[in-house]
Write a protein that holds these residues in place. Structure first.
Motif, PDB file in Angstrom:
ATOM      1  N   ASP A 277       0.810  -1.219   0.000  1.00 28.67           N
ATOM      2  CA  ASP A 277       0.000   0.000   0.000  1.00 28.67           C
ATOM      3  C   ASP A 277       0.842   1.266   0.000  1.00 28.67           C
ATOM      4  O   ASP A 277       0.447   2.287  -0.563  1.00 28.67           O
ATOM      5  N   ILE A 278       1.994   1.229   0.687  1.00 31.67           N
ATOM      6  CA  ILE A 278       2.825   2.419   0.882  1.00 31.67           C
ATOM      7  C   ILE A 278       4.231   2.154   0.366  1.00 31.67           C
ATOM      8  O   ILE A 278       4.810   1.095   0.623  1.00 31.67           O
TER       9      ILE A 278
ATOM     10  N   ILE B  45       6.376   7.176   7.263  1.00 27.33           N
ATOM     11  CA  ILE B  45       5.082   6.640   6.831  1.00 27.33           C
ATOM     12  C   ILE B  45       3.963   6.966   7.816  1.00 27.33           C
ATOM     13  O   ILE B  45       2.787   6.750   7.513  1.00 27.33           O
TER      14      ILE B  45
ATOM     15  N   ILE C 107       0.825   8.934   6.664  1.00 24.34           N
ATOM     16  CA  ILE C 107      -0.022   8.150   5.757  1.00 24.34           C
ATOM     17  C   ILE C 107      -0.840   7.146   6.551  1.00 24.34           C
ATOM     18  O   ILE C 107      -2.057   7.015   6.359  1.00 24.34           O
ATOM     19  N   GLU C 108      -0.192   6.436   7.459  1.00 25.91           N
ATOM     20  CA  GLU C 108      -0.915   5.452   8.269  1.00 25.91           C
ATOM     21  C   GLU C 108      -1.996   6.111   9.126  1.00 25.91           C
ATOM     22  O   GLU C 108      -3.025   5.492   9.411  1.00 25.91           O
TER      23      GLU C 108
ATOM     24  N   ALA D 200      -2.246  12.166   5.087  1.00 23.74           N
ATOM     25  CA  ALA D 200      -1.616  12.535   3.821  1.00 23.74           C
ATOM     26  C   ALA D 200      -1.481  11.309   2.930  1.00 23.74           C
ATOM     27  O   ALA D 200      -1.593  10.162   3.392  1.00 23.74           O
ATOM     28  N   GLU D 201      -1.237  11.594   1.647  1.00 24.46           N
ATOM     29  CA  GLU D 201      -0.893  10.534   0.690  1.00 24.46           C
ATOM     30  C   GLU D 201       0.580  10.598   0.296  1.00 24.46           C
ATOM     31  O   GLU D 201       1.110   9.656  -0.282  1.00 24.46           O
ATOM     32  N   VAL D 202       1.220  11.730   0.593  1.00 27.45           N
ATOM     33  CA  VAL D 202       2.634  11.936   0.260  1.00 27.45           C
ATOM     34  C   VAL D 202       3.322  12.569   1.462  1.00 27.45           C
ATOM     35  O   VAL D 202       2.782  13.498   2.067  1.00 27.45           O
ATOM     36  N   VAL D 203       4.514  12.074   1.794  1.00 23.02           N
ATOM     37  CA  VAL D 203       5.262  12.617   2.926  1.00 23.02           C
ATOM     38  C   VAL D 203       6.695  12.914   2.492  1.00 23.02           C
ATOM     39  O   VAL D 203       7.364  12.061   1.898  1.00 23.02           O
TER      40      VAL D 203
ATOM     41  N   PHE E  78       4.917   7.613  -0.151  1.00 18.34           N
ATOM     42  CA  PHE E  78       3.666   7.917  -0.838  1.00 18.34           C
ATOM     43  C   PHE E  78       2.871   6.625  -0.992  1.00 18.34           C
ATOM     44  O   PHE E  78       3.433   5.517  -0.928  1.00 18.34           O
ATOM     45  N   THR E  79       1.578   6.775  -1.179  1.00 21.11           N
ATOM     46  CA  THR E  79       0.761   5.587  -1.406  1.00 21.11           C
ATOM     47  C   THR E  79       0.936   5.120  -2.842  1.00 21.11           C
ATOM     48  O   THR E  79       1.269   5.911  -3.736  1.00 21.11           O
TER      49      THR E  79
ATOM     50  N   ALA F  60      -1.306   7.088  -5.014  1.00 18.57           N
ATOM     51  CA  ALA F  60      -0.771   8.403  -5.384  1.00 18.57           C
ATOM     52  C   ALA F  60       0.180   8.273  -6.565  1.00 18.57           C
ATOM     53  O   ALA F  60       0.155   9.087  -7.498  1.00 18.57           O
TER      54      ALA F  60
END
Length: 208
Positions: free
Chosen positions: A87-88, A106, A109-110, A114-117, A157-158, A161
């Motif tokens: 997933d990530i 991460i 996201i978890e 966010a979808e991007v870090v 990022f996912t 994404a």
């Protein structure tokens, strides 16, 4: 959520041992480590083959590539991870990851923030000359934070994404991560920053 740590390598014989050790020392273990490599002129591929032979059960995968640039290598690693149900994606270059790097990068996201870090990175220097070269050729830590600068040196990022952005741009040989991040922003994805997710990375300019 399943997480893959990816990196692309070429002629990284000297840096690989520290990099691999730093992955082993992460407080959050990735479900997969996927390393893609171009044709190297040193022992890079031998080191990766030996490591895969002993760490396959730990989710370590080495994908030797016949051609292509960094974007192609990253996209191939992500495609493999996606097929494994990841997933990530946590993306970095060969350096030395801080022990909390994966856990921290991460986390947004978890937590559904966010979808991007974007993470942090430091350039290790051992002389005044290296310090000067680093300051002349790379953003300082202060500049990175002020500009909210995100780089493939330290980001997560996912997979979704990545799909929305169309992957890393394989038509570019330089600044490909800058274009990828621009596409992520254009897709309206949420960004967060984990400046305490640190990786040490020495650019080639330090030794030129």
């Amino acid at each position: 959520m399943h997480v893959a740590l990816i990196a692309t390598v070429r002629n990284e014989e000297a840096a690989l041992p520290d990099f691999l050790r730093s992955i082993e020392q992460q407080t959050r273990k990735p479900d997969f480590v996927v390393i893609t490599s171009g044709r190297s002129n040193d022992r890079t591929d031998e080191i990766l083959q030996e490591y895969e032979d002993t760490h396959w059960d730990d989710g370590f995968v080495w994908l030797p590539l016949e051609g292509g640039n960094r974007s192609f290598g990253r996209n191939e690693a992500i495609r493999f991870a996606y097929e494994e149900g990841v997933d990530i994606i946590a993306c970095t270059n060969v350096g030395s990851l801080g022990p909390h790097w994966l856990e921290r990068i991460i986390a947004p996201i978890e937590q559904g923030q966010a979808e991007v870090v974007g993470g942090g990175f430091c350039i290790p220097t051992v002389s005044d000359r290296e310090e000067a070269m680093a300051l002349l050729t790379q953003f300082s830590e202060k500049q990175v934070r002020e500009r909210k600068f995100v780089t493939a040196l330290s980001m997560a990022f996912t997979v979704e994404a990545w799909r929305k952005a169309g992957g890393f741009p394989e038509e570019l040989d330089t600044s490909e991560d800058t274009e990828f991040i621009r596409r992520l922003r254009a897709a309206g994805l949420r960004f967060a920053y984990a400046w305490d997710a640190i990786t040490l990375w020495a650019p080639s300019t330090l030794t030129v």
